[in-house]
Scaffold this motif. Structure first.
Motif, mmCIF file in Angstrom:
data_model
loop_
_atom_site.group_PDB
_atom_site.id
_atom_site.type_symbol
_atom_site.label_atom_id
_atom_site.label_comp_id
_atom_site.label_asym_id
_atom_site.label_seq_id
_atom_site.Cartn_x
_atom_site.Cartn_y
_atom_site.Cartn_z
ATOM 1 N N ILE A 84 0.618 -1.272 -0.245
ATOM 2 C CA ILE A 84 -0.166 -0.180 0.077
ATOM 3 C C ILE A 84 1.027 1.193 0.049
ATOM 4 O O ILE A 84 0.834 2.415 -0.671
ATOM 5 N N TRP A 85 2.115 1.619 1.113
ATOM 6 C CA TRP A 85 2.959 2.702 1.088
ATOM 7 C C TRP A 85 3.705 2.494 -0.003
ATOM 8 O O TRP A 85 3.968 4.114 -1.311
ATOM 9 N N LEU A 87 2.783 1.963 -3.525
ATOM 10 C CA LEU A 87 2.256 2.161 -4.204
ATOM 11 C C LEU A 87 1.538 3.914 -3.985
ATOM 12 O O LEU A 87 1.263 4.473 -5.076
ATOM 13 N N ILE A 88 0.868 4.263 -3.323
ATOM 14 C CA ILE A 88 1.158 5.683 -2.329
ATOM 15 C C ILE A 88 2.906 6.330 -2.939
ATOM 16 O O ILE A 88 2.352 7.706 -3.424
ATOM 17 N N PHE A 89 3.809 5.898 -2.877
ATOM 18 C CA PHE A 89 4.389 6.002 -2.932
ATOM 19 C C PHE A 89 4.962 6.483 -4.334
ATOM 20 O O PHE A 89 4.973 7.869 -5.166
ATOM 21 N N PHE A 91 2.285 7.188 -6.667
ATOM 22 C CA PHE A 91 1.135 7.363 -7.591
ATOM 23 C C PHE A 91 1.404 9.267 -7.197
ATOM 24 O O PHE A 91 1.626 9.797 -7.687
ATOM 25 N N SER A 92 2.309 9.039 -5.277
ATOM 26 C CA SER A 92 2.731 10.583 -5.338
ATOM 27 C C SER A 92 4.370 11.061 -6.091
ATOM 28 O O SER A 92 4.125 12.587 -6.905
ATOM 29 N N GLY A 144 0.279 9.755 -12.457
ATOM 30 C CA GLY A 144 0.562 8.767 -11.083
ATOM 31 C C GLY A 144 -0.244 7.786 -11.034
ATOM 32 O O GLY A 144 0.228 6.743 -10.719
ATOM 33 N N VAL A 148 1.951 4.121 -10.660
ATOM 34 C CA VAL A 148 1.239 2.939 -9.991
ATOM 35 C C VAL A 148 1.194 1.449 -10.808
ATOM 36 O O VAL A 148 1.023 0.571 -10.424
#
Length: 244
Positions: A84-85, A87-89, A91-92, A144, A148
């Motif tokens: 999860i982290w 994928l968040i990274f 996208f960001s 982003g 992902v």
């Protein structure tokens, strides 16, 4: 002293050799084809020197800064084991690098000017700013999401050609239904996203992630994120044109 001087001069020589073909082409067509002297030769020389120095510093900065930090963060997220982290990274990273991309800013501003002149939007500063901001946000979100998808491909081992073929089929379908005024902008948006800021960090992320995951080949799995980053903006921008 000599090794240090050589270390400094090598990037300058490399940048000069990279720019030399462009200078030869300009000189040939100006002097031989157009048969006119090169205007503002002194300014051209000074500008070329600035470009060589700037390009050398930029490439060196990539080598000692952006590439290592991208790879080290990819290793860290892989060791942490949190998808999860990661994928968040991803996208960001895609969103942040794209929204700051100078080439995208220039294209979005020019697109707003042309849209206003063509009466697609109101010819006011507020409308032009809103159109340009909307275009930049659309492209940044699409990149982003593209990063992902690329990271998921590396994690899952999905074949890249299926995703690329499917993506370009989507581009073709969207081209049929999108307004004519937005198609060229959409295609250019796909190109300008893969520029000076986005490419180094995204490439480092892909290679670092593929290197840190057992069973993944950095050469086969580490590259390909840039392809997604140039593909998805075309679809999203055409959808943006259809909506507005």
């Amino acid at each position: 002293m000599l090794p240090k001087l050589k270390k400094i001069l090598h990037p300058l020589w490399q940048s000069t050799s990279d720019l030399l073909p462009i200078l030869v082409v300009i000189a040939f067509f100006q002097l031989v084809v157009l048969q006119k002297p090169i205007p503002n030769l002194d300014q051209l020389f000074i500008g070329t020197v600035f470009v060589v120095i700037g390009l050398s510093l930029f490439v060196k900065g990539l080598e000692i800064g952006l590439f290592p930090i991208g790879e080290s963060m990819a290793y860290a997220f892989a060791r942490k084991g949190s998808v999860i982290w990661l994928l968040i990274f991803a996208f960001s990273l895609g969103f942040g690098t794209t929204i700051a991309e100078p080439a995208l800013i220039a294209v979005a501003d020019k697109a707003a000017e042309v849209a206003a002149a063509g009466h697609v939007i109101a010819n006011t500063a507020e409308s032009r700013a809103s159109y340009a901001s909307g275009l930049r946000l659309t492209v940044a979100i699409s990149v982003g999401l593209a990063i992902v998808i690329g990271v998921l491909r590396i994690l899952k081992g999905w074949p890249i050609h299926y995703l690329i073929i499917g993506g370009y089929m989507g581009v073709v379908i969207m081209t049929i239904f999108a307004p004519e005024e937005i198609i060229g902008i959409a295609y250019d948006s796909g190109g300008v996203t893969t520029s000076t800021i986005t490419v180094p960090l995204v490439t480092a992320l892909g290679v670092g992630l593929a290197s840190s995951i057992k069973g993944r080949n950095p050469m086969i799995d580490g590259f390909g994120l840039i392809a997604f980053a140039s593909l998805t903006p075309m679809i999203f921008v055409m959808a943006y044109g259809m909506i507005i």
